[in-house]
Design a protein around this motif. Structure first.
Motif, PDB file in Angstrom:
ATOM      1  N   MET A  74       0.847  -1.214   0.199  1.00 54.95           N
ATOM      2  CA  MET A  74      -0.054  -0.025  -0.194  1.00 54.95           C
ATOM      3  C   MET A  74       0.866   1.329  -0.040  1.00 54.95           C
ATOM      4  SD  MET A  74      -2.783   1.084   2.905  1.00 54.95           S
ATOM      5  CE  MET A  74      -4.160   1.911   2.327  1.00 54.95           C
ATOM      6  N   THR A  75       0.651   2.172  -0.876  1.00 58.20           N
ATOM      7  CA  THR A  75       1.403   3.310  -1.045  1.00 58.20           C
ATOM      8  C   THR A  75       0.707   4.370  -0.103  1.00 58.20           C
ATOM      9  OG1 THR A  75       0.353   4.275  -3.057  1.00 58.20           O
ATOM     10  CG2 THR A  75       2.406   2.916  -3.252  1.00 58.20           C
ATOM     11  N   LYS A  76       1.568   5.405   0.117  1.00 53.57           N
ATOM     12  CA  LYS A  76       0.939   6.692   0.994  1.00 53.57           C
ATOM     13  C   LYS A  76      -0.229   7.239   0.328  1.00 53.57           C
ATOM     14  CE  LYS A  76       5.285   8.081   2.899  1.00 53.57           C
ATOM     15  NZ  LYS A  76       6.273   8.941   2.836  1.00 53.57           N
ATOM     16  N   SER A  77      -0.336   7.179  -1.052  1.00 55.60           N
ATOM     17  CA  SER A  77      -1.304   7.897  -1.935  1.00 55.60           C
ATOM     18  C   SER A  77      -2.650   6.946  -1.758  1.00 55.60           C
ATOM     19  CB  SER A  77      -1.062   7.876  -3.362  1.00 55.60           C
ATOM     20  OG  SER A  77      -0.720   6.646  -3.930  1.00 55.60           O
ATOM     21  N   ASP A  78      -2.598   5.800  -1.282  1.00 60.77           N
ATOM     22  CA  ASP A  78      -3.993   5.049  -1.458  1.00 60.77           C
ATOM     23  C   ASP A  78      -4.907   5.510  -0.401  1.00 60.77           C
ATOM     24  OD1 ASP A  78      -2.757   3.253  -3.081  1.00 60.77           O
ATOM     25  OD2 ASP A  78      -2.152   1.704  -1.538  1.00 60.77           O
ATOM     26  N   ASP A  79      -4.684   6.274   0.609  1.00 57.50           N
ATOM     27  CA  ASP A  79      -5.628   6.772   1.577  1.00 57.50           C
ATOM     28  C   ASP A  79      -6.020   8.252   1.626  1.00 57.50           C
ATOM     29  OD1 ASP A  79      -3.338   8.301   2.239  1.00 57.50           O
ATOM     30  OD2 ASP A  79      -3.054   7.401   4.459  1.00 57.50           O
ATOM     31  N   ARG A  80      -5.609   8.763   0.181  1.00 60.07           N
ATOM     32  CA  ARG A  80      -6.145  10.164  -0.101  1.00 60.07           C
ATOM     33  C   ARG A  80      -6.276  10.120  -1.491  1.00 60.07           C
ATOM     34  NH1 ARG A  80      -3.707  14.747  -1.202  1.00 60.07           N
ATOM     35  NH2 ARG A  80      -1.530  14.561  -1.988  1.00 60.07           N
ATOM     36  N   SER A  81      -7.345  11.134  -1.946  1.00 58.38           N
ATOM     37  CA  SER A  81      -7.489  11.146  -3.245  1.00 58.38           C
ATOM     38  C   SER A  81      -6.792  12.617  -3.577  1.00 58.38           C
ATOM     39  CB  SER A  81      -9.044  11.512  -3.573  1.00 58.38           C
ATOM     40  OG  SER A  81      -9.266  12.681  -2.777  1.00 58.38           O
ATOM     41  N   LEU A  82      -6.493  12.471  -4.957  1.00 58.64           N
ATOM     42  CA  LEU A  82      -5.764  13.900  -5.540  1.00 58.64           C
ATOM     43  C   LEU A  82      -6.601  15.211  -5.575  1.00 58.64           C
ATOM     44  CD1 LEU A  82      -3.761  12.113  -8.337  1.00 58.64           C
ATOM     45  CD2 LEU A  82      -3.035  12.613  -6.137  1.00 58.64           C
ATOM     46  N   GLY A  83      -6.281  16.306  -5.515  1.00 62.38           N
ATOM     47  CA  GLY A  83      -6.863  17.411  -5.719  1.00 62.38           C
ATOM     48  C   GLY A  83      -7.192  17.826  -7.447  1.00 62.38           C
ATOM     49  N   ASP A  84      -7.676  18.900  -7.784  1.00 63.14           N
ATOM     50  CA  ASP A  84      -7.902  19.085  -8.921  1.00 63.14           C
ATOM     51  C   ASP A  84      -6.683  19.379  -9.768  1.00 63.14           C
ATOM     52  OD1 ASP A  84      -9.520  19.874 -11.479  1.00 63.14           O
ATOM     53  OD2 ASP A  84      -8.837  21.969 -10.803  1.00 63.14           O
ATOM     54  N   ILE A  85      -5.710  20.402  -9.011  1.00 63.97           N
ATOM     55  CA  ILE A  85      -4.469  20.794  -9.487  1.00 63.97           C
ATOM     56  C   ILE A  85      -3.419  19.612  -9.642  1.00 63.97           C
ATOM     57  CG2 ILE A  85      -2.452  22.214  -9.183  1.00 63.97           C
ATOM     58  CD1 ILE A  85      -4.152  24.385  -7.456  1.00 63.97           C
ATOM     59  N   ASP A  86      -3.559  18.369  -8.974  1.00 55.03           N
ATOM     60  CA  ASP A  86      -2.600  17.677  -8.986  1.00 55.03           C
ATOM     61  C   ASP A  86      -3.011  16.810 -10.205  1.00 55.03           C
ATOM     62  OD1 ASP A  86      -0.875  18.072  -7.011  1.00 55.03           O
ATOM     63  OD2 ASP A  86      -2.000  16.929  -5.623  1.00 55.03           O
ATOM     64  N   ARG A  87      -4.429  16.633 -10.467  1.00 59.92           N
ATOM     65  CA  ARG A  87      -5.055  15.864 -11.605  1.00 59.92           C
ATOM     66  C   ARG A  87      -4.329  16.734 -12.984  1.00 59.92           C
ATOM     67  NH1 ARG A  87      -9.209  14.855  -8.073  1.00 59.92           N
ATOM     68  NH2 ARG A  87     -10.295  16.641  -8.932  1.00 59.92           N
ATOM     69  N   ARG A  88      -4.675  18.012 -12.923  1.00 63.16           N
ATOM     70  CA  ARG A  88      -4.411  18.668 -13.955  1.00 63.16           C
ATOM     71  C   ARG A  88      -2.879  18.553 -14.137  1.00 63.16           C
ATOM     72  NH1 ARG A  88      -6.080  24.172 -12.625  1.00 63.16           N
ATOM     73  NH2 ARG A  88      -4.800  25.070 -14.485  1.00 63.16           N
ATOM     74  N   LEU A  89      -2.247  18.431 -13.017  1.00 69.01           N
ATOM     75  CA  LEU A  89      -0.668  18.347 -13.601  1.00 69.01           C
ATOM     76  C   LEU A  89      -0.343  16.928 -14.097  1.00 69.01           C
ATOM     77  CD1 LEU A  89       2.304  19.303 -12.987  1.00 69.01           C
ATOM     78  CD2 LEU A  89       2.191  18.421 -10.708  1.00 69.01           C
ATOM     79  N   LEU A  90      -0.888  16.022 -13.488  1.00 66.84           N
ATOM     80  CA  LEU A  90      -0.666  14.592 -14.135  1.00 66.84           C
ATOM     81  C   LEU A  90      -1.162  14.542 -15.366  1.00 66.84           C
ATOM     82  CD1 LEU A  90      -1.902  12.550 -10.995  1.00 66.84           C
ATOM     83  CD2 LEU A  90       0.475  12.871 -11.847  1.00 66.84           C
ATOM     84  N   ALA A  91      -2.262  14.986 -15.942  1.00 65.20           N
ATOM     85  CA  ALA A  91      -2.730  15.173 -17.318  1.00 65.20           C
ATOM     86  C   ALA A  91      -1.746  15.965 -18.148  1.00 65.20           C
ATOM     87  CB  ALA A  91      -4.027  15.774 -17.455  1.00 65.20           C
ATOM     88  N   MET A  92      -1.269  16.900 -17.672  1.00 69.08           N
ATOM     89  CA  MET A  92      -0.058  17.638 -18.662  1.00 69.08           C
ATOM     90  C   MET A  92       1.055  16.603 -18.847  1.00 69.08           C
ATOM     91  SD  MET A  92      -0.536  21.457 -17.023  1.00 69.08           S
ATOM     92  CE  MET A  92       0.692  22.157 -17.626  1.00 69.08           C
TER      93      MET A  92
END
Length: 149
Positions: A1-19
């Motif tokens: 289990m990674t640290k990110s498993d227990d929280r969701s990403l915010g809008d800015i992080d999702r936009r950054l990943l898309a870019m």
């Protein structure tokens, strides 16, 4: 289990990943400008996303002229259960394999493979079918990619 498993990403992080999915080599200054953030903020977000395991690495995308001439196929694979691990290892060792997915239903795996000619693709599919423990395969050549992220 990674640290990110227990929280969701915010809008800015999702936009950054898309870019980054569009072009992972974009300069941080461009990412910052497009997101309306400082470079330091983008660096901090990237570091956090890497540390949390959201970003595992950066990769390349093939150039259009080369990519367009590749012939791709999805190969649905039915396996004998006792050979599952060795089949996965054998498939992973094939350089023309770009993805391998476990699926539910009649088939157990879908392999996405690519070759430069139909003859090479045919030989590749025959090689896959000859792996010990593979009961049968069904292949579909991909005619066009409509969306790829």
């Amino acid at each position: 289990m990674t640290k990110s498993d227990d929280r969701s990403l915010g809008d800015i992080d999702r936009r950054l990943l898309a870019m980054l999915r569009e072009d992972s080599r974009q300069p941080v200054t461009k990412l910052a400008s497009d997101l309306g953030l400082s470079r330091a903020n983008v660096y901090a977000r990237l570091s956090r996303l890497e540390e949390e395991g959201v970003i595992r690495g950066y990769t390349l995308r093939l150039g259009d002229p080369y990519d367009r001439r590749l012939i791709r196929a999805q190969v649905m694979i039915k396996t004998l259960l006792k050979h599952a691990k060795t089949i996965e290892e054998a498939l992973a060792a094939i350089p023309e394999l770009s993805a391998l997915h476990a699926i539910s239903g009649e088939y157990d795996l879908i392999a996405v493979v690519e070759a430069e000619t139909v003859g090479e693709l045919n030989t590749l599919i025959d090689r896959i079918g000859a792996i010990e423990g593979i009961e049968r395969t069904t292949s579909s050549i991909l005619l066009a990619t409509k969306v790829l992220r």
